[in-house]
Scaffold this active site. Structure first.
Site, PDB file in Angstrom:
ATOM      1  N   CYS A 215     -30.463  78.902  25.852  1.00  0.00           N
ATOM      2  CA  CYS A 215     -30.550  77.444  25.931  1.00  0.00           C
ATOM      3  C   CYS A 215     -31.643  76.842  25.052  1.00  0.00           C
ATOM      4  O   CYS A 215     -31.579  75.659  24.727  1.00  0.00           O
ATOM      5  CB  CYS A 215     -30.771  77.023  27.382  1.00  0.00           C
ATOM      6  SG  CYS A 215     -29.352  77.360  28.456  1.00  0.00           S
ATOM      7  N   PHE A 266     -21.283  75.232  33.146  1.00  0.00           N
ATOM      8  CA  PHE A 266     -21.367  75.440  31.705  1.00  0.00           C
ATOM      9  C   PHE A 266     -20.128  74.940  30.971  1.00  0.00           C
ATOM     10  O   PHE A 266     -19.010  75.026  31.482  1.00  0.00           O
ATOM     11  CB  PHE A 266     -21.577  76.921  31.400  1.00  0.00           C
ATOM     12  CG  PHE A 266     -22.917  77.432  31.834  1.00  0.00           C
ATOM     13  CD1 PHE A 266     -24.042  77.180  31.075  1.00  0.00           C
ATOM     14  CD2 PHE A 266     -23.059  78.145  33.018  1.00  0.00           C
ATOM     15  CE1 PHE A 266     -25.287  77.630  31.476  1.00  0.00           C
ATOM     16  CE2 PHE A 266     -24.296  78.605  33.431  1.00  0.00           C
ATOM     17  CZ  PHE A 266     -25.413  78.344  32.662  1.00  0.00           C
ATOM     18  N   HIS A 358     -33.632  69.580  27.928  1.00  0.00           N
ATOM     19  CA  HIS A 358     -32.409  70.352  28.182  1.00  0.00           C
ATOM     20  C   HIS A 358     -32.212  70.530  29.683  1.00  0.00           C
ATOM     21  O   HIS A 358     -33.093  71.068  30.367  1.00  0.00           O
ATOM     22  CB  HIS A 358     -32.498  71.724  27.510  1.00  0.00           C
ATOM     23  CG  HIS A 358     -31.367  72.635  27.893  1.00  0.00           C
ATOM     24  ND1 HIS A 358     -30.130  72.554  27.299  1.00  0.00           N
ATOM     25  CD2 HIS A 358     -31.273  73.609  28.824  1.00  0.00           C
ATOM     26  CE1 HIS A 358     -29.329  73.458  27.846  1.00  0.00           C
ATOM     27  NE2 HIS A 358     -30.001  74.109  28.774  1.00  0.00           N
ATOM     28  N   ASN A 391     -23.818  72.005  31.039  1.00  0.00           N
ATOM     29  CA  ASN A 391     -24.826  72.738  30.277  1.00  0.00           C
ATOM     30  C   ASN A 391     -24.111  73.460  29.132  1.00  0.00           C
ATOM     31  O   ASN A 391     -23.334  74.380  29.363  1.00  0.00           O
ATOM     32  CB  ASN A 391     -25.540  73.751  31.188  1.00  0.00           C
ATOM     33  CG  ASN A 391     -26.623  74.532  30.460  1.00  0.00           C
ATOM     34  OD1 ASN A 391     -26.649  74.611  29.239  1.00  0.00           O
ATOM     35  ND2 ASN A 391     -27.527  75.129  31.223  1.00  0.00           N
TER      36      ASN A 391
END
Length: 440
Positions: A215, A266, A358, A391
């Protein structure tokens, strides 16, 4: 008369654009800036509203009463559900234990604690029809996964790059460097070469390949691009990030209900940026990359653990991950802010900044907001990116930056803070951060 009026209006609009650009903040000489940003996604858009139906289909559960009850439960927030006076509903309607546990995890992801609404995915029903072994527990499918991922990742990077280059407005031949970031493919030569060939870049373009950073990879790539731009006069760096969760897709398993969290959090996509110093008049920089900082937390290597096997890649996340980040983030942020210089940093409070963080998960955002005493609106762009895309690993930070840019454009000149922070966290535990300066 209508034609003359239209031409006059166009002239006024162009003049207003010129005035707007001339009143924007000016980039510091020699400092890298973001000159353009593009995004791309696979065609398959997944709504979280359909999650229960899709999950029950995957586990081959066709009991309509269970489906109705689960859909009702998913309308509740996780907290409401846990303290519901009729929590024993599972016993009364005879929901299998593994389905009940999985439903709880759905609520964690879909409830007020996360608010993911839509995601884009490479994996489709057609993909599973072509590769049915992907839905079979224990099947050695790494070859098939890479076959899907390698092609999809480069294609998304290609589309994001085209969008970015179009916004930039200069010729393809003016790109001197390429920084390519992905944790979703693996081959030699890498995606950097395949993308260069597909775009038609010069065979002398200078390439950098960053694999498996997770990430924080997007900001790592941005740090490398900044260094290139500031140390190679006149250079223009194309930075691309592209990710798919194909390598980590796993079929539902009653022994692993936690897999459902990953399946609902995700998403897939790509981003591309043009980075360069000393912008030309034809270019429109919107962010200055003032300085970068990376740090890992000693003794935390096992908190985010990813392993590749014949079945793909599997991840284990320590429950203390949000707390580890929360405990160290304030010192990291203050060190970044100090790099603005004595005069600026002395007067800057954390709530004076704009933020691009993030969203590894909602718990991280919530913990940061509480620890740093941030106003709720400070992490709004991060939360909205999570809602819209989930994400998306290394890409997500750039989707957030794009939303920050949109907010600044709405407010106009001087309508937002001048200084801001970009943060991402990943395996290590690694902190990657940027002190940025808005040029609006």
């Amino acid at each position: 008369k209508k034609k003359k009026k239209k031409n006059r209006m166009l002239g006024v609009q162009e003049k207003q654009k010129e005035i707007g650009q001339s009143t924007r903040r000016v980039a510091n000489q020699g400092k890298a800036t973001v000159l353009a940003l593009g995004k791309a996604f696979p065609s398959n858009l997944v709504s979280q509203d359909n999650l229960v139906e899709e999950y029950l289909r995957e586990i081959k559960c066709d009991d309509l009463s269970i489906k109705d009850k689960l859909q009702h439960l998913c309308k509740l927030s996780f907290t409401t559900f846990l303290f519901h006076p009729r929590i024993r509903i599972r016993i009364r309607i005879r929901i299998p234990k593994h389905v009940f546990v999985s439903c709880v995890l759905v609520l964690v992801v879909l409830g007020k604690t996360t608010s993911v609404k839509t995601r884009y995915t490479v994996m489709t029903r057609e993909t599973l029809q072509k590769y049915p072994e992907l839905a079979t527990e224990g099947s050695p499918t790494i070859k098939q996964r890479l076959e899907i991922a390698n092609e999809a990742v480069v294609q998304m990077a290609y589309e994001a790059s085209l969008a970015c280059i179009k916004e930039w407005g200069r010729a393809l031949q003016d790109i001197t460097h390429l920084v390519y970031v992905s944790s979703s493919e693996f081959r030699l030569p890498g995606g950097d070469l395949h993308l260069s060939a597909q775009l038609g870049l010069s065979n002398e373009v200078q390439r950098v390949l960053l694999y498996f950073s997770g990430c924080y990879g997007g900001l790592s790539g941005l740090r490398v691009a900044k260094d290139i731009a500031e140390n190679n006069r006149g250079s223009r760096v194309l930075l691309t990030t592209s990710e798919t969760m194909v390598l980590g897709f796993r079929p539902p398993n009653k022994a692993r209900p936690y897999d459902l969290v990953g399946a609902t959090l995700f998403g897939d996509g790509a981003a591309a940026l043009i980075i360069g110093a000393d912008p030309r008049e034809s270019e429109s920089p919107f962010m200055e990359l003032h300085c970068a900082l990376q740090r890992f937390l000693p003794g935390t290597q096992g908190v985010i653990d990813g392993r590749m096997s014949e079945e793909g890649i599997s991840f284990k996340l320590g429950r203390d991950l949000p707390q580890k980040i929360e405990d160290s983030v304030e010192d990291f942020c203050k060190k970044l802010v100090a790099k603005a210089g004595p005069a600026a940093s002395a007067s800057l409070e954390l709530n004076d900044l704009f933020w691009a963080v993030h969203p590894g998960g909602p718990a991280i955002l919530n913990g940061m907001e509480a620890r740093l005493k941030l106003k709720p609106e400070k992490l709004e762009s991060s939360r909205r990116a999570l809602v819209d895309y989930g994400n998306v690993s290394s890409n997500t930070i750039f989707y957030i930056m794009d939303k920050v840019r949109d907010e600044f454009e709405k407010k106009g000149r001087g309508g937002g803070p001048e200084w801001g922070l970009g943060l991402a966290f990943g395996p290590g535990i690694t902190f990657e951060g940027f002190l940025m300066r808005s040029l609006f």
